[in-house]
Enzyme design. Sequence first.
Site, mmCIF file in Angstrom:
data_model
loop_
_atom_site.group_PDB
_atom_site.id
_atom_site.type_symbol
_atom_site.label_atom_id
_atom_site.label_comp_id
_atom_site.label_asym_id
_atom_site.label_seq_id
_atom_site.Cartn_x
_atom_site.Cartn_y
_atom_site.Cartn_z
ATOM 1 N N GLY A 174 13.377 20.227 7.313
ATOM 2 C CA GLY A 174 12.679 20.574 8.552
ATOM 3 C C GLY A 174 13.154 19.735 9.709
ATOM 4 N N LEU A 187 11.200 17.139 -0.834
ATOM 5 C CA LEU A 187 12.426 17.924 -0.700
ATOM 6 C C LEU A 187 12.253 19.012 0.356
ATOM 7 C CD1 LEU A 187 13.766 18.438 -4.344
ATOM 8 C CD2 LEU A 187 14.808 17.111 -2.506
ATOM 9 N N GLU A 220 0.854 -1.188 0.000
ATOM 10 C CA GLU A 220 0.000 0.000 0.000
ATOM 11 C C GLU A 220 0.888 1.236 0.000
ATOM 12 O OE1 GLU A 220 -3.360 0.231 -0.344
ATOM 13 O OE2 GLU A 220 -2.520 2.226 -0.629
ATOM 14 N N PHE A 221 0.557 2.204 -0.828
ATOM 15 C CA PHE A 221 1.383 3.412 -0.914
ATOM 16 C C PHE A 221 0.665 4.633 -0.359
ATOM 17 C CE2 PHE A 221 2.679 0.542 -4.396
ATOM 18 C CZ PHE A 221 3.982 0.303 -3.986
ATOM 19 N N ASN A 225 9.789 3.569 0.245
ATOM 20 C CA ASN A 225 9.817 4.342 1.490
ATOM 21 C C ASN A 225 11.246 4.768 1.844
ATOM 22 O OD1 ASN A 225 7.102 4.347 1.788
ATOM 23 N ND2 ASN A 225 7.040 3.217 3.717
ATOM 24 N N CYS A 244 5.955 4.916 9.481
ATOM 25 C CA CYS A 244 6.383 4.183 8.293
ATOM 26 C C CYS A 244 7.843 4.446 7.943
ATOM 27 C CB CYS A 244 5.477 4.527 7.130
ATOM 28 S SG CYS A 244 3.760 4.132 7.495
HETATM 29 C C1 UGA Z 1 4.689 7.132 3.921
HETATM 30 C C2 UGA Z 1 4.790 7.079 2.397
HETATM 31 O O1 UGA Z 1 4.847 8.403 1.878
HETATM 32 C C3 UGA Z 1 3.583 6.335 1.787
HETATM 33 O O2 UGA Z 1 3.728 6.224 0.383
HETATM 34 C C4 UGA Z 1 3.496 4.935 2.418
HETATM 35 O O3 UGA Z 1 2.385 4.223 1.932
HETATM 36 C C5 UGA Z 1 3.379 5.067 3.916
HETATM 37 O O4 UGA Z 1 4.524 5.800 4.423
HETATM 38 C C6 UGA Z 1 3.332 3.690 4.512
HETATM 39 O O5 UGA Z 1 4.335 2.985 4.425
HETATM 40 O O6 UGA Z 1 2.265 3.262 4.967
HETATM 41 P P1 UGA Z 1 3.298 8.646 5.653
HETATM 42 O O7 UGA Z 1 4.067 7.950 6.720
HETATM 43 O O8 UGA Z 1 1.821 8.772 5.790
HETATM 44 O O9 UGA Z 1 3.536 7.917 4.226
HETATM 45 O O10 UGA Z 1 3.862 10.120 5.551
HETATM 46 P P2 UGA Z 1 4.760 10.933 4.531
HETATM 47 O O11 UGA Z 1 3.936 11.895 3.805
HETATM 48 O O12 UGA Z 1 5.639 10.029 3.743
HETATM 49 O O13 UGA Z 1 5.676 11.762 5.560
HETATM 50 C C7 UGA Z 1 6.597 11.076 6.405
HETATM 51 C C8 UGA Z 1 7.407 12.065 7.225
HETATM 52 O O14 UGA Z 1 8.310 12.773 6.374
HETATM 53 C C9 UGA Z 1 6.589 13.148 7.938
HETATM 54 O O15 UGA Z 1 7.102 13.332 9.225
HETATM 55 C C10 UGA Z 1 6.794 14.393 7.096
HETATM 56 O O16 UGA Z 1 6.702 15.567 7.854
HETATM 57 C C11 UGA Z 1 8.219 14.169 6.610
HETATM 58 N N1 UGA Z 1 8.523 14.884 5.347
HETATM 59 C C12 UGA Z 1 7.858 14.568 4.211
HETATM 60 C C13 UGA Z 1 9.532 15.837 5.337
HETATM 61 O O17 UGA Z 1 10.165 16.117 6.379
HETATM 62 N N2 UGA Z 1 9.829 16.461 4.165
HETATM 63 C C14 UGA Z 1 9.172 16.190 3.009
HETATM 64 O O18 UGA Z 1 9.510 16.802 1.970
HETATM 65 C C15 UGA Z 1 8.172 15.220 3.028
#
Ligand code: UGA
Length: 470
Positions: A273, A270, A152-153, A228, A280
């Site tokens: 922070g 990108l 799942e993505f 991931n 995940c």
């Molecule tokens: C992540 C993946 O993006 C999904 O594709 C995957 O399905 C999911 O894990 C999973 O394995 O179930 P998620 O954990 O919901 O999704 O959140 P993300 O949007 O990936 O963010 C993860 C972390 O990275 C957050 O703390 C976010 O703040 C941080 N982040 C994200 C950054 O610091 N910079 C960014 O540019 C993007």
Amino acid sequence: MKISILGCGYVGLVTGACLAEIGHTVVCTDNDESKIRTLQSGGMPIYEPHLDQIVARNVAANRLSFTANLGDAVRAGDAVFICVGTPPLPDGDADLSSIDSAARLIAVESKSSKLVVEKSTVPMQTGQKLTRVLAIYGRNSGCTFSVASNPEFLREGTSVHDFLHPDRIVIGVADEQSEAQLREIYRPILSQDFSLCPIHDGNCPARTAPSLLVTSINSAELIKHACNSFLAVKISYSNLIADICERMGADVNEVVNAMGLDPRIGPAFLRPGLGFGGFCLPKDIQAFIRLGEKAGVDVSLLRDAEKINKRRIDHFLAKAAHCLWTLKDKRIGILGLAFKPNTDDIRFAPALEIINHLLREHAQVRVFDPQAMEKTKAVFPTIQYCADPYEVADGCEALMIATEWESFKELDWQRIRESMLRPLVLDGRNLLNGEDMLAMGFEYQAVGLPSSDLGGIKPRPAGVPNFASA
Ligand code: UGA
């Protein structure tokens, strides 16, 4: 098709509700009975945009139901989706004991043959182990079990949209019948043919049919970990650039914006922070490192990405210490507790680590989050939970932004400045416009901005265009 869902967490509940939404009959279960009781009484154990509406609609249409009876749930489906947690063990490996329990449950409770679908994120070769457990424990059942991997993505906060409008669907299978069953399950999504798009209230923009990728089970399992971990590496890379910007005098927002315009790089993930949190990315990169080590592969790239991530909070707190000198008895406000916006999930959220540190330093901590307060109360019962960001800011000597909720942008920042004892904002997510904050009289610290003063911002000289207008 009749589908059983084992595990009603973020993935299981969204999967179950959305499969019902596209026409299947779905029974969900969880070994946490209180979660099932909540769902049966019309409540939601998690916050996820649109999910409550979809659950309510499909329960009313008798396509979706919840039971605490694990055996009944297993027997209800022709396909059983395993959506249980795979948390990290102390050594970083994924704990697969819930997958093992689910497999044994399916094996002993089934009265008919099943397609068993791995939805949880698992290391490669888990499918082989699953097949073996099903064969051993189901040897007297008279049923046959075929195993498939269907990673799942979906992202928390946008998971309903991600499930219904995916970029791709990956199915790892070992036989044609499993492939046919999964094609049938996903047919409405593959053709983007379901009656009402719950997210766009019937005005769904042009739908793009996702790609269907049919692979081996091992490849499907690897695809999920590879994705991931790549996202984690990308985030750490942007944080590395941010550190260089701070020390050498460049603006990380300008740098990553320009990088993202190159289609080979792309703008997503990108944002520098506080680093990646959530349930995940941090655990999946660890498990991938362990997998690579076991395979005898050099995984130093992944280890470095993880190391950079672990230092993000220290770096942020060093800025706070630089500005505030000591923290003891100082009133510090935190805006945002969830690991990212639009969710109430606080697992591995940077805010929690920040709170821990502030409490160790005997600061007075006041917090607000639009959704994640209840879950945080269970972890930190004694800190001050405020009704809104204005109450947080009142009398504070610093305000820290730990989650980039859009609503924080819209606050009356002038009012906040006037109520703070010292108008210092440490923006861990680069949410706000630094120049506006300075113009309002704030001391403003963000991530990766040009200054010898640890990520502070200097006003742009008159006549020098900003990035957007250049
Ligand atoms: C992540 C993946 O993006 C999904 O594709 C995957 O399905 C999911 O894990 C999973 O394995 O179930 P998620 O954990 O919901 O999704 O959140 P993300 O949007 O990936 O963010 C993860 C972390 O990275 C957050 O703390 C976010 O703040 C941080 N982040 C994200 C950054 O610091 N910079 C960014 O540019 C993007």
